[in-house]
Every structure is written in C-alpha cells, then in structure tokens.
Design a protein around this motif. Structure first.
Motif, PDB file in Angstrom:
ATOM      1  N   LEU A  26       0.839  -1.268   0.079  1.00  0.00           N
ATOM      2  CA  LEU A  26      -0.149   0.043  -0.103  1.00  0.00           C
ATOM      3  C   LEU A  26       0.886   1.239  -0.017  1.00  0.00           C
ATOM      4  CD1 LEU A  26      -2.892  -0.762   2.657  1.00  0.00           C
ATOM      5  CD2 LEU A  26      -2.886  -1.070  -0.017  1.00  0.00           C
ATOM      6  N   ASN A  27       0.362   2.281  -0.892  1.00  0.00           N
ATOM      7  CA  ASN A  27       1.281   3.515  -0.852  1.00  0.00           C
ATOM      8  C   ASN A  27       0.895   4.220   0.468  1.00  0.00           C
ATOM      9  OD1 ASN A  27       2.287   3.591  -3.644  1.00  0.00           O
ATOM     10  ND2 ASN A  27       0.076   3.401  -4.036  1.00  0.00           N
ATOM     11  N   TYR A  28      -0.237   4.403   0.961  1.00  0.00           N
ATOM     12  CA  TYR A  28      -0.563   5.090   2.395  1.00  0.00           C
ATOM     13  C   TYR A  28      -1.462   4.152   3.001  1.00  0.00           C
ATOM     14  CZ  TYR A  28       1.011   8.865  -0.625  1.00  0.00           C
ATOM     15  OH  TYR A  28       1.970   9.896  -1.365  1.00  0.00           O
ATOM     16  N   TYR A  29      -1.161   3.492   3.768  1.00  0.00           N
ATOM     17  CA  TYR A  29      -1.960   2.493   4.647  1.00  0.00           C
ATOM     18  C   TYR A  29      -3.224   3.272   5.579  1.00  0.00           C
ATOM     19  CZ  TYR A  29       0.089   3.884   9.227  1.00  0.00           C
ATOM     20  OH  TYR A  29       0.448   4.243  10.413  1.00  0.00           O
ATOM     21  N   TRP A  30      -2.917   4.800   5.693  1.00  0.00           N
ATOM     22  CA  TRP A  30      -3.743   5.483   6.618  1.00  0.00           C
ATOM     23  C   TRP A  30      -5.163   5.591   5.731  1.00  0.00           C
ATOM     24  CZ3 TRP A  30      -4.377   9.943   3.982  1.00  0.00           C
ATOM     25  CH2 TRP A  30      -3.500  10.192   3.126  1.00  0.00           C
ATOM     26  N   VAL A  31      -4.858   5.779   4.363  1.00  0.00           N
ATOM     27  CA  VAL A  31      -6.040   6.009   3.507  1.00  0.00           C
ATOM     28  C   VAL A  31      -7.505   5.015   3.653  1.00  0.00           C
ATOM     29  CG1 VAL A  31      -6.996   6.334   1.137  1.00  0.00           C
ATOM     30  CG2 VAL A  31      -4.826   7.275   1.568  1.00  0.00           C
ATOM     31  N   PRO A  32      -7.098   3.623   3.681  1.00  0.00           N
ATOM     32  CA  PRO A  32      -8.320   2.785   3.918  1.00  0.00           C
ATOM     33  C   PRO A  32      -8.403   2.968   5.240  1.00  0.00           C
ATOM     34  CG  PRO A  32      -6.140   1.714   3.117  1.00  0.00           C
ATOM     35  CD  PRO A  32      -5.994   3.025   3.017  1.00  0.00           C
ATOM     36  N   LEU A  33      -7.524   3.021   6.217  1.00  0.00           N
ATOM     37  CA  LEU A  33      -7.752   2.966   7.661  1.00  0.00           C
ATOM     38  C   LEU A  33      -8.651   4.246   7.939  1.00  0.00           C
ATOM     39  CD1 LEU A  33      -6.907   1.815  10.542  1.00  0.00           C
ATOM     40  CD2 LEU A  33      -5.113   3.428  10.664  1.00  0.00           C
ATOM     41  N   LEU A  34      -8.510   5.231   7.619  1.00  0.00           N
ATOM     42  CA  LEU A  34      -9.308   6.297   8.071  1.00  0.00           C
ATOM     43  C   LEU A  34     -10.718   6.315   7.417  1.00  0.00           C
ATOM     44  CD1 LEU A  34      -7.005   9.617   7.784  1.00  0.00           C
ATOM     45  CD2 LEU A  34      -7.932   8.597   9.756  1.00  0.00           C
ATOM     46  N   THR A  35     -10.817   5.618   6.166  1.00  0.00           N
ATOM     47  CA  THR A  35     -11.956   5.444   5.366  1.00  0.00           C
ATOM     48  C   THR A  35     -12.688   4.385   6.446  1.00  0.00           C
ATOM     49  OG1 THR A  35     -10.925   5.777   3.469  1.00  0.00           O
ATOM     50  CG2 THR A  35     -13.055   4.616   3.386  1.00  0.00           C
ATOM     51  N   VAL A  36     -11.975   3.324   6.797  1.00  0.00           N
ATOM     52  CA  VAL A  36     -12.716   2.358   7.695  1.00  0.00           C
ATOM     53  C   VAL A  36     -13.299   2.969   8.989  1.00  0.00           C
ATOM     54  CG1 VAL A  36     -12.596   0.155   8.979  1.00  0.00           C
ATOM     55  CG2 VAL A  36     -11.739   0.590   6.553  1.00  0.00           C
ATOM     56  N   ILE A  37     -12.378   3.591   9.671  1.00  0.00           N
ATOM     57  CA  ILE A  37     -12.725   4.271  10.701  1.00  0.00           C
ATOM     58  C   ILE A  37     -14.079   5.421  10.627  1.00  0.00           C
ATOM     59  CG2 ILE A  37     -12.036   5.969  12.629  1.00  0.00           C
ATOM     60  CD1 ILE A  37      -9.261   4.691  12.524  1.00  0.00           C
ATOM     61  N   ILE A  38     -13.876   6.169   9.733  1.00  0.00           N
ATOM     62  CA  ILE A  38     -14.905   7.111   9.577  1.00  0.00           C
ATOM     63  C   ILE A  38     -16.093   6.527   9.077  1.00  0.00           C
ATOM     64  CG2 ILE A  38     -15.541   9.232   8.184  1.00  0.00           C
ATOM     65  CD1 ILE A  38     -12.856  10.060   8.195  1.00  0.00           C
ATOM     66  N   GLY A  39     -16.037   5.611   8.325  1.00  0.00           N
ATOM     67  CA  GLY A  39     -17.461   4.936   7.790  1.00  0.00           C
ATOM     68  C   GLY A  39     -17.945   4.115   8.846  1.00  0.00           C
ATOM     69  N   SER A  40     -17.108   3.464   9.566  1.00  0.00           N
ATOM     70  CA  SER A  40     -17.568   2.751  10.951  1.00  0.00           C
ATOM     71  C   SER A  40     -18.589   3.811  11.966  1.00  0.00           C
ATOM     72  CB  SER A  40     -16.637   2.102  11.652  1.00  0.00           C
ATOM     73  OG  SER A  40     -15.745   1.007  10.852  1.00  0.00           O
ATOM     74  N   TYR A  41     -17.608   4.788  12.076  1.00  0.00           N
ATOM     75  CA  TYR A  41     -18.573   5.869  13.246  1.00  0.00           C
ATOM     76  C   TYR A  41     -19.783   6.275  12.564  1.00  0.00           C
ATOM     77  CZ  TYR A  41     -18.964   9.789  16.142  1.00  0.00           C
ATOM     78  OH  TYR A  41     -19.519  10.837  16.903  1.00  0.00           O
ATOM     79  N   LEU A  42     -19.838   6.638  10.964  1.00  0.00           N
ATOM     80  CA  LEU A  42     -21.230   6.916  10.567  1.00  0.00           C
ATOM     81  C   LEU A  42     -22.282   5.966  10.642  1.00  0.00           C
ATOM     82  CD1 LEU A  42     -19.643   8.902   7.332  1.00  0.00           C
ATOM     83  CD2 LEU A  42     -20.453   9.913   9.633  1.00  0.00           C
ATOM     84  N   ILE A  43     -21.696   4.590  10.335  1.00  0.00           N
ATOM     85  CA  ILE A  43     -22.675   3.459  10.358  1.00  0.00           C
ATOM     86  C   ILE A  43     -23.304   3.474  12.026  1.00  0.00           C
ATOM     87  CG2 ILE A  43     -22.832   1.048  10.555  1.00  0.00           C
ATOM     88  CD1 ILE A  43     -21.049   0.908   8.181  1.00  0.00           C
TER      89      ILE A  43
END
Length: 723
Positions: free
Chosen positions: A652-669
């Motif tokens: 991965l180029n930036y592991y924090w990209v999918p990481l933040l997506t998962v965290i923010i998406g989980s919070y919204l869910i």
C-alpha cells in the motif's frame, strides 16, 4: 401495586422537579391505548404552502435546466467565452486553457475561477520550453519552425510574425514569453521542480519574462501560489486511488463488521448500560482525585523555592507558559477547582441517584424496544436516500442556475488603475473603443454568465430560494424520520402486554400516519428550523465578506448574534424533536404538541437533564467503541501486523487512507444505528412521563411501563411512603 402507592410516586415525581405548576398534567382517558388511530390532518395551511413550494422548486429546477449549461463548469472558458475542447467547435482539439501573463494572477482561486486579469486562449498542448517573443522574432529569420511553434499560443495563427514588439503589447495577440508548463484541471500551470534543494522550472532559477525583466522562479511561484502543491496532489491522488482499488473489499468487510457490532451494542445495552455509566462516573471521580493529589504534590515541591510565593498578578502576562507552573498559587488554584468539581460530582450522584437509576432503566428499555421492532434499524437507509435526493437536486439546480445566460465580458486592468475597470465590454470591438485608448494594457475578458432578461436579473434571488428550500426539505426529511420512529416506539410502550399487544407493522403504520395526517405539522417545525439556519448562513456570509472592514464593536455584535442563533437552533431542535413525539402519539397540530411537550419536560426538568446527559454519554461511548474496535483491526490488517491470522493487502502507498475510510465509515454507521436508539429513548422517556401523569398503578389505571421500570417505581414509592 396499590392505588395509594402509585399516587405517592406521581406526587414524588412532580414535587421533586419543582415545576408542577408549569402546564397541567393530561387527564386520565380510559380509552387511550397508545398512538391515536382516529386522526385528522393537522396544520393544513402549512401543508398547502409546503406543497406549493415543492411545486415551485420543481419549476425552478426545470427553468434552470432550460437556461443553464453545465458544460460551462466541465470545460474551461477562454477570454472570448468559448469552451475549450467542446466537440463541434473550432476548439474541439484545443482542450487546455493557456494564460498569457501568469504574473498577473495573484492566487490560485483566480485561476480556477477564470478571473485572472490576463488574456486566456485554448491550446492543444502546453509550452515545453523557454522562449520570448523577441527571441522567436529574430530566430524566425533563420528557422521558420520557431514561429510555427510559438504561434500555437497566439490568438490567431498567421504565416509569419508581422507585428513589432510594441504593437504586440498593444494588441495583446501573443504572450511576451512562454515557459515550461504542464496541464492540470485542463489549464497550463508552471512545471516546477526541485533540484539540489532549489526551486527550478526547466532547470532554470531565473528567466526573461519577454518584457526585458529577469524574473526569479520564486516570483512565478508566488504568482501561482499553491498551484505546485495542487499539481503534486495529482500524484498523491493516483496513489490513493490505487490503495482504494486494492483494499475496497477489506473496507466493505470492515463496514459490515461495524454494522454488526453496532447492532450487537444496541441489543446488549439492556445488560451493559448501567455498567458502562457507573464505570465512567467512577473513572471521572478517580481522575479528579488524581488531579487533586498531583496538584498537592506539585504545591508541596515548590515550598521554600525562590520566587514560588509570587502571585500570577505579580509576574503579569508571560509568553512562556511554563513560568506559571513555577508558582504555588497556580497549583493551589488548580487544586481548589478540581476539588470543587469533585464535590459537585459526588453531591449530584447522591441527590440524583434515583433519577440516574430511572435513566439507566430507560436505556435498557430502549434496547428491548428495538429488539421487538428491528425494522427501525433499516429506516436510516431510507432517510439517507431521501437526503441524497435533496442534496443532489439542490447541487444540480445550483450548477444550472450558475451557468445560466450568455457570456458577460468586463474590462480588466492588470495594474488595477483604470476608471473603466469592471465595466461591461464587447471583445470584438474593444481595441477600437475609447476605453482601450484611455487604459493601455486593459483587456476585455470573459467574467461570468448572465443576461438582461427578467430571469437573469433574479439569478441571485433564485440561488437564495434554492438554498432555503433545500434547508427546508432537509429538515423535513429528518422530522419525518423522527416522527415515524416515535410512532413505532410509542406503539411498543403503550402495549400493555409486551410484545403480544404490539400492533403489526408499527414502523410502516407510523410512516403512513406521519405522511397522511401530519405533513403540515412536520413542514411547520422544519420551516422554523430552516429559517434560523438561513439567518445563521447570512450572518456567516456577511462576516466573511466584511471581515476586513469591520470595527471591533461590529465584530463583537456579530459574534454575539451568531452565538445567539446557534443556541436558538439547538433549542428549537430539542423542542421540535419532542414535539414530533407528541404528534406521533396524540395526532395534534405542531403548536399544541410543542406546548404540551415543553410543559411536560419543564414539569420534569431534572429528569430531562439527567436522562439527556446519560443517553449522550452512552451513545457517544458506543460510537467510539465501534469505530475504535474496527480501527484497531484495520490498523493491524493494513500494516501487516497479523499475517499469521489473515493476510491483508500488501504494497500500500498510504495505509492510513483505507484505515481512515474504515474508521470514519464505521463511526457514521454507528451514528445511524444510535440515532434510532436515541429517538427510541426520547420517545420512551416522553411516554414514561405521560404514563406517570395519566395512571396510578391501580387495576383501573395500570401503568404501561415495563417490569424493570415498575420495580424501580415500587422502591421509590415505598421510600416516599416511609418519609
């Protein structure tokens, strides 16, 4: 339970609140069995107005669709108002916008908005080398290909350069110089690079700007401030896209797990709500106690040290904050503040322990209600669809309105010293007018799209109307969801034998009632909220536009206004939310429901405050817990920390990209799930207060509350009886 015990409980609940004189409790109705089925339409006038506004909104969208042209957003526009790259036009193969004199542009926002005070033309490619008009003019005598290359960046191509330099500057037919550039956002921007720590362009740090001046690359960078960062962002964007392409299925798996965790958390709250709350309270008490002990230790260490006895007043205002921590007075003040907070928390726990116990029981009851009506957890999806439609319609209408009309050209002076600046002009005859003679160097450039018809004169008004109706619709959709969920959960509460007496399809029935009978009431409440939000937006707009011209007094007054309207918006949201619960239960109009809800809450103001804080804490903790658990798992997966368990994505180029997506998406869910839970708690709380005022626990007037709440009530009534 006896009638006497029930009466003592009712008097205790009203007496403790100290607000029994606010309004009057609802009288007993032997025929009341939950949400009223025999209803009539409420707030019909507001319903008619709302429908007329929607029809007008649709007509506004159609009118904008007829006059607007979104190609004006998709394609860059040259100084003559022609699109670059549009098929079927002379610029079909010229997809990039080129700026004659980039030094005239002072910020990237001017470039993107096509308001840079220099001539702009469409070209097929950007310049790739340094070349001034004078250099080309002399080299053309030996090699004609110099002109063929340079002429690509002139207004009109000719067989040879026929104009002298002075005439060229006057007519502005060609740029005085070109330099290496590359396309971004369909515009030619300087091709900056770094070599040995120096900013360069085409391996040069200085160059001739074509007018006899030697320019530094830093000057060009200042003229296009921030553009190079945007260009670098393109490469970052490609890497981010690659990461999403590699991890999309892992992201979906993480969001699915977040949904399951949220559902489990809501269900398990019936057994964990009390535990979570008391752990938090004990943690707060422990943290405050540690803070008091730490302040005392620091205070003791400073005993006898020089200058530690000085007061904060003696040393005055210091930029070095650490100096204040060398004073005994600072730590003593902190210790006193923390001790006061500790005492307040402990006293509140002692005197509000009964209300806290009821609040925790209501939290558990909400979990049971959702367990019996699981379809309510799907409703946020419907709300999301409605909100997406509203947002999309508003955005499309705004774009079509913004691109309505014909090109409007205005006089632009690079030096800003022309009395005719910002006047409308005709680019075809501009060079022959008196303005061109009075303001040498001025240009007649494309400014925006407009017109002189009645429609074009009110474009700004239409944009304001578009924004206001958008706010109204957004608040209406949210109100519809709150009223629907309130109706479903009220059906649960007022079922005497749970779950046997719960009516079939309570969510669908509540939605039908809200749409059929109470569209006007929901529109009325959302109109009030939309009006307040519109005023807040106007205040924010004025603050941004007049920021530099304001005095200290005007800034203070505007800040006070913004603060007042922020508080007003949150108060109205709170009242509307409970008014919709009363509408869902009794089917009355908005004003009467809001009045009854307000009086009921004021008669039980302490319970309201405790319940609101307890619920907010538990739900916030739940959101953080869900997002945190998923975030930890995603971190271990995307950083390849658990290869022995599961092999995650590599390289991965930036592991924090999918990481933040998962965290923010989980919070919204989690937020979507817990918003249903919050509405459930509010509804059960209102029903609980109504139940206490309507009934007394006797055989003729039994309580509708669950057994867990009944047990707490029994303890409280027995304690009151002894007292």
């Amino acid at each position: 339970m006896s009638r006497q015990a029930g009466s003592s409980w009712s008097s205790w609940t009203l007496g403790k609140s100290g607000a029994s004189t606010i309004g009057s409790p609802r009288t007993f109705d032997p025929d009341f069995k939950g949400p009223v089925a025999d209803r009539s339409c409420t707030d019909v006038l507001c319903c008619i107005i709302f429908i007329l506004f929607i029809i007008g909104y649709i007509l506004l969208g159609l009118m904008a669709w007829v006059h607007g042209d979104p190609r004006r957003v998709a394609y860059p526009t040259d100084s003559n108002g022609h699109f670059c790259g549009q098929k079927g036009t002379p610029n079909e193969n010229k997809t990039i916008l080129f700026y004659f004199n980039l030094f005239s542009c002072t910020s990237p926002s001017l470039l993107v908005n096509l308001q840079c005070p220099t001539t702009q033309i469409c070209v097929s490619k950007c310049p790739e080398k340094f070349l001034t008009y004078m250099e080309m003019y002399f080299m053309y005598r030996t090699r004609e290909n110099y002109w063929s290359y340079y002429s690509q960046f002139c207004k009109a191509a000719s067989a040879k350069p026929v104009k002298a330099f002075t005439q060229l500057l006057l007519d502005d037919d060609c740029p005085t110089a070109i330099f290496p550039s590359r396309p971004f956002l369909q515009r030619c921007f300087p091709d900056f690079s770094t070599k040995n720590g120096l900013l360069t362009i085409g391996n040069k740090t200085t160059f001739n700007d074509g007018s006899g001046k030697t320019r530094n690359v830093v000057e060009l960078r200042a003229a296009a401030n921030g553009v190079n960062k945007i260009l670098d962002a393109r490469a970052i964007g490609m890497k981010v896209f690659e990461d999403y392409a590699t991890t999309w299925y892992w992201i979906l798996i993480g969001l699915t797990i977040a949904m399951l965790l949220s559902w489990m958390f809501v269900i398990l709250l019936r057994v964990t709500a009390g535990f979570l709350f008391w752990v938090f309270i004990l943690g707060v008490i422990g943290i405050l106690a540690y803070g008091i002990w730490h302040c005392y230790q620091e205070y003791s260490k400073l005993q006898g040290k020089p200058n530690s006895h000085l007061s904060i007043y003696n040393i005055g205002i210091q930029t070095d904050i650490s100096m204040y921590f060398q004073l005994k007075q600072t730590w003593f003040t902190f210790m006193i503040i923390l001790a006061i907070l500790e005492v307040i928390v402990i006293v509140m726990l002692i005197f509000l322990r009964d209300r806290i116990r009821v609040s925790i029981a209501l939290l558990k009851e909400g979990s049971k209600a959702i367990g019996y009506i699981p379809s309510t957890l799907i409703y946020p999806v419907l709300t999301f669809i409605f909100l997406s439609i509203c947002i999309s319609y508003w955005a499309v209408t705004a774009v079509y309105l913004a691109t309505s009309g014909t090109p409007i050209y205005k006089v632009i002076a690079p030096e800003g010293q022309c009395e005719h600046e910002n006047k409308t002009c005709d680019p075809e005859i501009f060079n022959t007018t008196e303005i061109a003679k009075a303001c040498p160097g001025a240009h007649c450039n494309f400014a925006f799209y407009g017109g002189k018809s009645l429609y074009h004169q009110y474009i700004t008004t239409f944009q304001i109307v578009n924004l206001f109706i958008f706010l109204w619709l957004i608040n209406f959709v949210i109100a519809l969801g709150q009223c629907t969920l309130a109706g479903a959960f009220a059906s649960y509460y007022w079922a005497l034998k749970k779950p046997d007496d719960i009516p079939p399809h309570p969510l669908f029935t509540a939605f039908g009632r809200a749409i059929r009978y109470h569209t006007g009431s929901l529109a009325f409440g959302s109109l009030i909220l939309a009006t307040i939000q519109m005023v807040r937006l106007v205040l924010q707009y004025l603050d941004n536009r007049l920021k530099d011209a304001q005095s200290n007094i005007s800034r203070f007054l505007q800040c006070c206004l913004k603060c007042c309207f922020w508080c007003l918006e949150h108060v109205v949201k709170f009242l509307n939310r409970h008014a919709y619960v009363m509408i869902a239960i009794y089917g009355q109009n908005f004003c009467r429901s809001a009045r009854d809800a307000f009086n009921l809450l004021m008669r039980n103001v302490l319970k309201v405050a405790v319940m609101d804080r307890v619920t907010e804490f538990v739900l916030t903790l739940g959101k953080i817990l869900v997002a945190g658990c998923i975030g930890i798992l995603a971190f271990l997966l995307f950083t390849e920390r658990i290869p022995m368990i599961v092999e995650g994505p590599t390289s991965l180029n930036y592991y924090w990209v999918p990481l933040l997506t998962v965290i923010i998406g989980s919070y919204l869910i989690a937020h979507g799930f817990f918003s249903v839970y919050a509405m459930c708690i509010d509804t059960i709380f209102i029903c609980f207060l109504e139940d206490l005022e309507r009934n007394d626990g006797s055989t003729a007037r039994p309580y509708y509350m669950s057994q867990s709440l009944l047990k707490i009530m029994s303890k409280q009534s027995s304690q009151t009886k002894k007292q």
